[in-house]
Design an enzyme around this catalytic site. Structure first.
Site, short mmCIF file in Angstrom:
data_model
loop_
_atom_site.label_atom_id
_atom_site.label_comp_id
_atom_site.label_asym_id
_atom_site.label_seq_id
_atom_site.Cartn_x
_atom_site.Cartn_y
_atom_site.Cartn_z
N ASP A 2 -8.89 -0.55 1.28
CA ASP A 2 -8.88 -0.03 -0.09
C ASP A 2 -10.15 -0.46 -0.83
O ASP A 2 -10.80 0.35 -1.48
CB ASP A 2 -7.66 -0.55 -0.86
CG ASP A 2 -6.40 0.24 -0.54
OD1 ASP A 2 -6.42 0.98 0.46
OD2 ASP A 2 -5.41 0.11 -1.27
N THR A 54 -3.06 5.00 -4.08
CA THR A 54 -2.04 5.77 -3.38
C THR A 54 -0.65 5.55 -3.95
O THR A 54 0.22 6.41 -3.80
CB THR A 54 -2.03 5.40 -1.89
OG1 THR A 54 -1.98 3.99 -1.78
CG2 THR A 54 -3.28 5.91 -1.22
N THR A 55 -0.41 4.41 -4.60
CA THR A 55 0.88 4.21 -5.24
C THR A 55 0.90 4.95 -6.57
O THR A 55 1.86 5.67 -6.88
CB THR A 55 1.13 2.71 -5.51
OG1 THR A 55 0.71 1.97 -4.38
CG2 THR A 55 2.58 2.44 -5.78
N ASP A 95 0.83 -1.19 0.00
CA ASP A 95 0.00 0.00 0.00
C ASP A 95 0.87 1.25 0.00
O ASP A 95 1.64 1.48 0.94
CB ASP A 95 -0.89 -0.04 1.25
CG ASP A 95 -1.88 1.10 1.25
OD1 ASP A 95 -2.62 1.23 0.27
OD2 ASP A 95 -1.89 1.87 2.23
P1 ADP Z 1 -2.51 1.79 -6.01
O1 ADP Z 1 -1.98 1.88 -4.60
O2 ADP Z 1 -2.19 3.01 -6.79
O3 ADP Z 1 -3.94 1.39 -6.07
P2 ADP Z 1 -1.95 -0.80 -7.07
O4 ADP Z 1 -0.73 -1.59 -6.73
O5 ADP Z 1 -3.26 -1.21 -6.52
O6 ADP Z 1 -1.64 0.68 -6.70
O7 ADP Z 1 -2.02 -0.77 -8.66
C1 ADP Z 1 -3.01 -0.10 -9.35
C2 ADP Z 1 -2.72 -0.13 -10.83
O8 ADP Z 1 -2.71 -1.46 -11.33
C3 ADP Z 1 -3.81 0.60 -11.58
O9 ADP Z 1 -3.23 1.36 -12.60
C4 ADP Z 1 -4.65 -0.53 -12.16
O10 ADP Z 1 -5.28 -0.14 -13.35
C5 ADP Z 1 -3.63 -1.60 -12.41
N1 ADP Z 1 -4.19 -2.95 -12.36
C6 ADP Z 1 -4.81 -3.55 -11.32
N2 ADP Z 1 -5.17 -4.81 -11.64
C7 ADP Z 1 -4.77 -5.02 -12.90
C8 ADP Z 1 -4.84 -6.14 -13.80
N3 ADP Z 1 -5.39 -7.28 -13.44
N4 ADP Z 1 -4.31 -6.00 -15.04
C9 ADP Z 1 -3.73 -4.85 -15.39
N5 ADP Z 1 -3.62 -3.77 -14.60
C10 ADP Z 1 -4.14 -3.84 -13.37
MG MG Z 2 -4.93 -0.30 -5.55
#
Ligand code: ADP
Ligand code: MG
Length: 535
Positions: free
Chosen positions: A400, A102-103, A69
């Site tokens: 989240d 948040t990332t 996170d």
């Molecule tokens: P954050 O803390 O920003 O939510 P995450 O590690 O949850 O970070 O990553 C979010 C990113 O990953 C977003 O850009 C989302 O569109 C992408 N994402 C999530 N699941 C998938 C998936 N199955 N395939 C492709 N992209 C994905």
């Molecule tokens: Mg996320």
């Protein structure tokens, strides 16, 4: 800093302790600020997306946490540099407003800063860069709204909500169980949501962690679960039609406020004191019972003497109820928090259908569940897992997911993830750049490049070649006029994110782009850093 005037009346500025301060100005200041902030973004970069890495953070006293996170990572990194701290705040404000993303927000800010650095090297003035970014940001946000789609929240047993929750959970340690956990989160939010007002009070969802069992044992309990049991093992295990006396005062004789001595010289005096203390306990129990209460929940403890008396008087009680639980119970049952025994009245009691001790799994630890509260429905998600580290991360991940669902209830528009939305915006911004005839054109174009950084980062993190995958996605978006083409991180054979059902909320994407632009503009406006020498 103070203002003074020389002999001719011209003003000048005096900086106090100039000798002990470090000062950076102009280009040097911009660059050093950007580099410091970029360092943070680079750390987070590898955590983005479904195949993103986790970080292990060790606190000064040796506590270890493993997390994916963004907000938690930057919070625990103990960052010193003042501009880098701005990125920490950036992540936290995304967390407070939206909860997810948040990332992504920090990574995007990092990409923007990278572009700003090249533009500065080209000799473009920081304010021009700022302006260009600002205009590009507006174009991107408008385009996001155009490509957003409304989803039907109710359809197919809330399938869309579950998918959105799964997208949020997909990148976490608990991703193997994302479907089950997603369903739990959706049910929890819908249980407490006010769909007519499109509002959700997240305080009514309690997340309780308990080590033991495994993540599959996580479940939703309708009612408030508190990790306590009745204060005496022989008290009744269930109170139906509960009338709750919620106390924040201890069950004990009053303690004198200042130092004093009591001289007891004979048995008679001792007995008298003992009788007085006994009477005090009896009075307290009476005050509670007379109000009609059939259970007392106490934020403080009470000693064995009081405990025994409570049992004798048939008044079940719970001690050491935490402050947050006290507030939640008050909200849900309508109980007033009572700070003194003299103030107990029947109207101040909270009401609930039942309070009972339950046992989870095979361990013989018991907890209390308060069901059918009078005022509002409250639910508890009980998270289980092998270790404290796992349950903590599961808690953050479920948080989240809950936030994503709440956002969708407030605003049911989504965009597709996997970098597709960013790419679509980048293409739109590029188109707009050609219309800008001033220097800002370069900044607008760089903004588009920064947006492309997100899909490229996602591709990189799942082992694809970032350049070819982004190029392919880009050309397909253009040729098919399909803004949903992104990066196939999970190797499912399609890059159409609608087919993969990667849902992200419009509100989150919008906020990410706006906040990242804002913070970059802020950093670009700082041209003078005055700090103590040890910075
Ligand atoms: P954050 O803390 O920003 O939510 P995450 O590690 O949850 O970070 O990553 C979010 C990113 O990953 C977003 O850009 C989302 O569109 C992408 N994402 C999530 N699941 C998938 C998936 N199955 N395939 C492709 N992209 C994905
Ligand atoms: Mg996320």
């Amino acid at each position: 800093m103070s203002l003074a005037f020389d002999d001719y009346g011209r003003p000048y500025i005096i900086l106090r302790d100039q000798g002990q301060k470090k000062r950076m100005k102009g280009l040097e200041a911009y660059k050093s600020n950007i580099l410091a902030a970029k360092a943070i973004a680079n750390t987070l970069q590898s955590s983005l997306g479904p195949k993103g890495m986790d970080k292990m953070l060790v606190s000064p006293d040796g506590d270890v946490s493993v997390t994916n996170d963004g907000a938690t990572i930057v919070e625990k990194m103990e960052i010193q540099h003042p501009t880098a701290k701005l990125l920490v705040e950036l992540s936290q404000s995304q967390d407070a407003e939206i909860g997810d993303g948040t990332t992504g927000v920090v990574v995007l800010a990092g990409k923007l800063l990278e572009q700003a650095l090249t533009l500065l090297d080209k000799g473009i003035h920081p304010l021009k860069i700022s302006d260009g970014f600002d205009r590009a940001c507006d174009v991107a946000i408008k385009h996001l709204e155009q490509i957003a789609e409304e989803i039907d929240i109710q359809a197919n047993d809330h399938e869309a909500l579950i998918q959105a929750a799964c997208t949020a959970l997909g990148s976490k340690v608990v991703s193997k169980r994302k479907r089950e956990l997603g369903k739990i989160a959706v049910t929890a939010v819908l249980d407490v949501a006010d769909l007519t007002r499109k509002d959700v009070n997240l305080d009514l969802i309690k997340i309780q962690t308990k080590t033991g069992g495994s993540v599959e044992d996580t479940r939703l309990i309708s009612g408030i679960l508190i990790d306590k049991d009745m204060s005496h093992p022989q008290m009744q295990k269930e109170v139906t039609d509960a009338k709750i006396c919620l106390l924040t005062c201890p069950f004990e004789p009053p303690k004198p406020k200042t130092k004093h001595n009591i001289n007891i010289s004979n048995a008679e005096d001792y007995n008298k004191l003992y009788q007085q203390e006994q009477q005090y306990f009896i009075d307290m129990v009476k005050l509670v019972k007379n109000s009609g209460a059939n259970i007392a929940l106490c934020q403080w403890g009470f000693d064995d003497e009081a405990n025994h008396l409570l049992l004798q008087n048939d008044l079940p009680a719970v001690r050491w109820v935490s402050g947050t639980d006290v507030e939640l119970i008050a909200m849900a049952t309508g109980a007033r928090i009572i700070p003194r025994f003299q103030e107990i009245t029947p109207e101040k009691l909270g009401k609930a259908g039942s309070i009972k001790e339950v046992q989870f799994g095979t361990s013989n630890e018991r907890m209390l569940v308060i069901e059918n509260c009078q005022c509002t429905k409250a639910v508890t998600i009980l998270i289980r897992g092998g270790s404290q580290m796992i349950v903590d991360e599961a808690k953050r991940s479920i948080h989240d997911a809950i936030c994503v669902i709440r956002n969708l209830i407030k605003d049911n528009r989504i965009v597709y993830g996997g970098g597709s939305a960013e790419l679509a915006c980048a293409l739109q911004v590029l188109q707009y750049a050609d219309e800008v005839s001033s220097v800002e054109q370069y900044a607008v174009r760089s903004f588009a490049d920064a947006l492309e950084g997100i899909p490229s980062c996602l591709a990189d993190n799942c082992g694809l070649n970032p350049i070819t995958s982004v190029a392919q996605a880009k050309s397909r978006q253009l040729s098919e006029k399909n803004p949903r083409i992104g990066i196939d991180c999970m190797d499912l054979g399609t890059t159409d994110m609608k087919e993969q059902r990667i849902y992200e909320t419009l509100s989150s994407k919008k906020q990410q782009i706006q906040l990242a632009t804002q913070v970059v503009k802020m950093i670009l406006k700082i041209d003078d850093v005055i700090a103590p020498d040890d910075y």
